[in-house]
Design a protein around this motif. Structure first.
Motif, PDB file in Angstrom:
ATOM      1  N   SER A  85     -33.472 -48.253 -11.197  1.00 31.09           N
ATOM      2  CA  SER A  85     -33.082 -49.060  -9.904  1.00 31.09           C
ATOM      3  C   SER A  85     -34.129 -49.724  -9.211  1.00 31.09           C
ATOM      4  CB  SER A  85     -32.843 -47.729  -8.951  1.00 31.09           C
ATOM      5  OG  SER A  85     -31.732 -46.772  -9.257  1.00 31.09           O
ATOM      6  N   MET A  86     -35.235 -49.454  -9.489  1.00 34.14           N
ATOM      7  CA  MET A  86     -36.532 -50.407  -8.827  1.00 34.14           C
ATOM      8  C   MET A  86     -36.370 -51.553  -9.806  1.00 34.14           C
ATOM      9  SD  MET A  86     -39.577 -47.575  -8.777  1.00 34.14           S
ATOM     10  CE  MET A  86     -40.783 -48.641  -7.824  1.00 34.14           C
ATOM     11  N   GLN A  87     -36.326 -51.499 -11.111  1.00 31.21           N
ATOM     12  CA  GLN A  87     -36.193 -52.815 -12.027  1.00 31.21           C
ATOM     13  C   GLN A  87     -35.197 -53.813 -11.521  1.00 31.21           C
ATOM     14  OE1 GLN A  87     -36.241 -52.061 -15.978  1.00 31.21           O
ATOM     15  NE2 GLN A  87     -36.471 -54.254 -16.538  1.00 31.21           N
ATOM     16  N   HIS A  88     -33.909 -53.137 -11.319  1.00 28.31           N
ATOM     17  CA  HIS A  88     -32.759 -53.788 -11.105  1.00 28.31           C
ATOM     18  C   HIS A  88     -32.804 -54.405  -9.656  1.00 28.31           C
ATOM     19  CE1 HIS A  88     -28.593 -54.739 -11.548  1.00 28.31           C
ATOM     20  NE2 HIS A  88     -28.142 -54.354 -10.248  1.00 28.31           N
ATOM     21  N   HIS A  89     -33.164 -53.740  -8.624  1.00 31.12           N
ATOM     22  CA  HIS A  89     -33.479 -54.132  -7.332  1.00 31.12           C
ATOM     23  C   HIS A  89     -34.769 -54.609  -6.839  1.00 31.12           C
ATOM     24  CE1 HIS A  89     -29.099 -52.646  -6.537  1.00 31.12           C
ATOM     25  NE2 HIS A  89     -29.772 -51.710  -7.400  1.00 31.12           N
ATOM     26  N   LEU A  90     -35.538 -55.280  -7.707  1.00 32.13           N
ATOM     27  CA  LEU A  90     -36.947 -55.726  -7.527  1.00 32.13           C
ATOM     28  C   LEU A  90     -37.202 -56.213  -6.159  1.00 32.13           C
ATOM     29  CD1 LEU A  90     -39.951 -55.721  -8.408  1.00 32.13           C
ATOM     30  CD2 LEU A  90     -39.235 -57.799  -9.625  1.00 32.13           C
ATOM     31  N   GLU A  91     -36.258 -57.037  -5.698  1.00 32.43           N
ATOM     32  CA  GLU A  91     -36.270 -57.917  -4.606  1.00 32.43           C
ATOM     33  C   GLU A  91     -36.045 -57.189  -3.266  1.00 32.43           C
ATOM     34  OE1 GLU A  91     -34.123 -61.762  -4.818  1.00 32.43           O
ATOM     35  OE2 GLU A  91     -35.193 -62.284  -6.769  1.00 32.43           O
ATOM     36  N   SER A  92     -35.369 -56.221  -3.372  1.00 34.71           N
ATOM     37  CA  SER A  92     -35.259 -55.468  -2.158  1.00 34.71           C
ATOM     38  C   SER A  92     -36.233 -54.650  -1.640  1.00 34.71           C
ATOM     39  CB  SER A  92     -33.744 -54.531  -2.456  1.00 34.71           C
ATOM     40  OG  SER A  92     -33.710 -53.714  -1.446  1.00 34.71           O
ATOM     41  N   ARG A  93     -36.806 -54.801  -0.624  1.00 32.72           N
ATOM     42  CA  ARG A  93     -37.838 -53.911  -0.030  1.00 32.72           C
ATOM     43  C   ARG A  93     -37.345 -52.488   0.254  1.00 32.72           C
ATOM     44  NH1 ARG A  93     -41.568 -57.787   3.383  1.00 32.72           N
ATOM     45  NH2 ARG A  93     -41.549 -59.550   1.851  1.00 32.72           N
ATOM     46  N   ASP A  94     -36.281 -52.416   0.715  1.00 31.31           N
ATOM     47  CA  ASP A  94     -35.599 -51.084   1.243  1.00 31.31           C
ATOM     48  C   ASP A  94     -35.513 -50.200  -0.088  1.00 31.31           C
ATOM     49  OD1 ASP A  94     -35.557 -51.822   3.790  1.00 31.31           O
ATOM     50  OD2 ASP A  94     -33.292 -52.455   3.825  1.00 31.31           O
ATOM     51  N   VAL A  95     -35.040 -50.775  -1.157  1.00 30.16           N
ATOM     52  CA  VAL A  95     -34.878 -50.026  -2.341  1.00 30.16           C
ATOM     53  C   VAL A  95     -36.317 -49.665  -2.852  1.00 30.16           C
ATOM     54  CG1 VAL A  95     -34.216 -49.981  -4.929  1.00 30.16           C
ATOM     55  CG2 VAL A  95     -32.677 -50.915  -3.208  1.00 30.16           C
ATOM     56  N   GLN A  96     -36.998 -50.585  -3.028  1.00 25.45           N
ATOM     57  CA  GLN A  96     -38.580 -50.320  -3.202  1.00 25.45           C
ATOM     58  C   GLN A  96     -39.374 -49.186  -2.512  1.00 25.45           C
ATOM     59  OE1 GLN A  96     -39.193 -51.382  -6.623  1.00 25.45           O
ATOM     60  NE2 GLN A  96     -37.428 -52.599  -6.595  1.00 25.45           N
ATOM     61  N   LYS A  97     -39.138 -49.431  -1.400  1.00 25.08           N
ATOM     62  CA  LYS A  97     -39.708 -48.389  -0.530  1.00 25.08           C
ATOM     63  C   LYS A  97     -39.278 -47.029  -0.674  1.00 25.08           C
ATOM     64  CE  LYS A  97     -38.636 -48.179   3.815  1.00 25.08           C
ATOM     65  NZ  LYS A  97     -38.275 -48.275   5.287  1.00 25.08           N
ATOM     66  N   GLU A  98     -37.945 -46.874  -0.530  1.00 20.34           N
ATOM     67  CA  GLU A  98     -37.380 -45.537  -0.720  1.00 20.34           C
ATOM     68  C   GLU A  98     -37.343 -44.705  -2.136  1.00 20.34           C
ATOM     69  OE1 GLU A  98     -36.122 -43.886   1.777  1.00 20.34           O
ATOM     70  OE2 GLU A  98     -36.461 -45.416   2.948  1.00 20.34           O
ATOM     71  N   ALA A  99     -37.558 -45.643  -3.137  1.00 19.56           N
ATOM     72  CA  ALA A  99     -38.033 -45.278  -4.521  1.00 19.56           C
ATOM     73  C   ALA A  99     -39.296 -44.823  -4.562  1.00 19.56           C
ATOM     74  CB  ALA A  99     -37.554 -46.565  -5.669  1.00 19.56           C
ATOM     75  N   ILE A 100     -40.126 -45.638  -4.186  1.00 16.47           N
ATOM     76  CA  ILE A 100     -41.736 -45.362  -4.213  1.00 16.47           C
ATOM     77  C   ILE A 100     -41.855 -43.896  -3.199  1.00 16.47           C
ATOM     78  CG2 ILE A 100     -43.851 -46.021  -3.346  1.00 16.47           C
ATOM     79  CD1 ILE A 100     -43.325 -48.717  -4.221  1.00 16.47           C
ATOM     80  N   ASN A 101     -41.165 -43.677  -2.277  1.00 17.13           N
ATOM     81  CA  ASN A 101     -41.205 -42.409  -1.415  1.00 17.13           C
ATOM     82  C   ASN A 101     -40.707 -41.324  -2.218  1.00 17.13           C
ATOM     83  OD1 ASN A 101     -42.512 -43.679   0.996  1.00 17.13           O
ATOM     84  ND2 ASN A 101     -40.196 -44.042   1.969  1.00 17.13           N
ATOM     85  N   CYS A 102     -39.583 -41.503  -3.062  1.00 11.06           N
ATOM     86  CA  CYS A 102     -38.992 -40.442  -3.670  1.00 11.06           C
ATOM     87  C   CYS A 102     -39.989 -40.185  -4.901  1.00 11.06           C
ATOM     88  CB  CYS A 102     -37.716 -40.926  -4.517  1.00 11.06           C
ATOM     89  SG  CYS A 102     -37.017 -39.755  -5.654  1.00 11.06           S
ATOM     90  N   ILE A 103     -40.691 -41.126  -5.495  1.00 14.47           N
ATOM     91  CA  ILE A 103     -41.687 -40.929  -6.512  1.00 14.47           C
ATOM     92  C   ILE A 103     -42.961 -40.072  -5.921  1.00 14.47           C
ATOM     93  CG2 ILE A 103     -43.337 -42.011  -8.152  1.00 14.47           C
ATOM     94  CD1 ILE A 103     -41.074 -44.205  -8.348  1.00 14.47           C
TER      95      ILE A 103
END
Length: 117
Positions: A13-31
């Protein structure tokens, strides 16, 4: 989550949505939430650390992503309670991750969240 290959889904998901700050922030919080368990840390591993650093470089101007990523790095390198876990990481992994967090602090010196992490 890990048993169902959840970490792979998060990184995809992070790779597919690299430009999305929201996706990156939520993914990193999940990690970050996953880094409190040894088996999860092993699943995140070196490839995950490299991906976190890449996201940090891509979103260098976003303090929330930088702070969350630095928190992940801190947890990944917290060997205290796990003892032998540090054999997974090389000195270069530790240096590269440290340098990513230092860059984040220098880029946003007024952002308390980044400095705190």
């Amino acid at each position: 989550l890990i048993a169902l290959q959840g970490i792979d889904f998060i990184f995809a998901s992070m790779q597919h949505h690299l430009e999305s700050r929201d996706v990156q922030k939520e993914a990193i919080n999940c990690i970050w939430n996953l880094t409190f368990n040894l088996e999860n840390k092993r699943s995140i591993s070196v490839a995950g650390l490299s991906w976190i650093q890449m996201v940090m470089s891509y979103h260098i101007d976003n303090s929330e992503i930088q702070a969350a990523a630095c928190a992940v790095v801190a947890n990944l390198f917290d060997f205290g309670e796990f003892g032998i876990y540090d054999k997974l990481w090389t000195i270069q992994h530790v240096r590269d991750a440290r340098d990513s967090c230092v860059r984040a602090m220098l880029t946003m010196p007024k952002e308390d969240a980044v400095i705190e992490e």
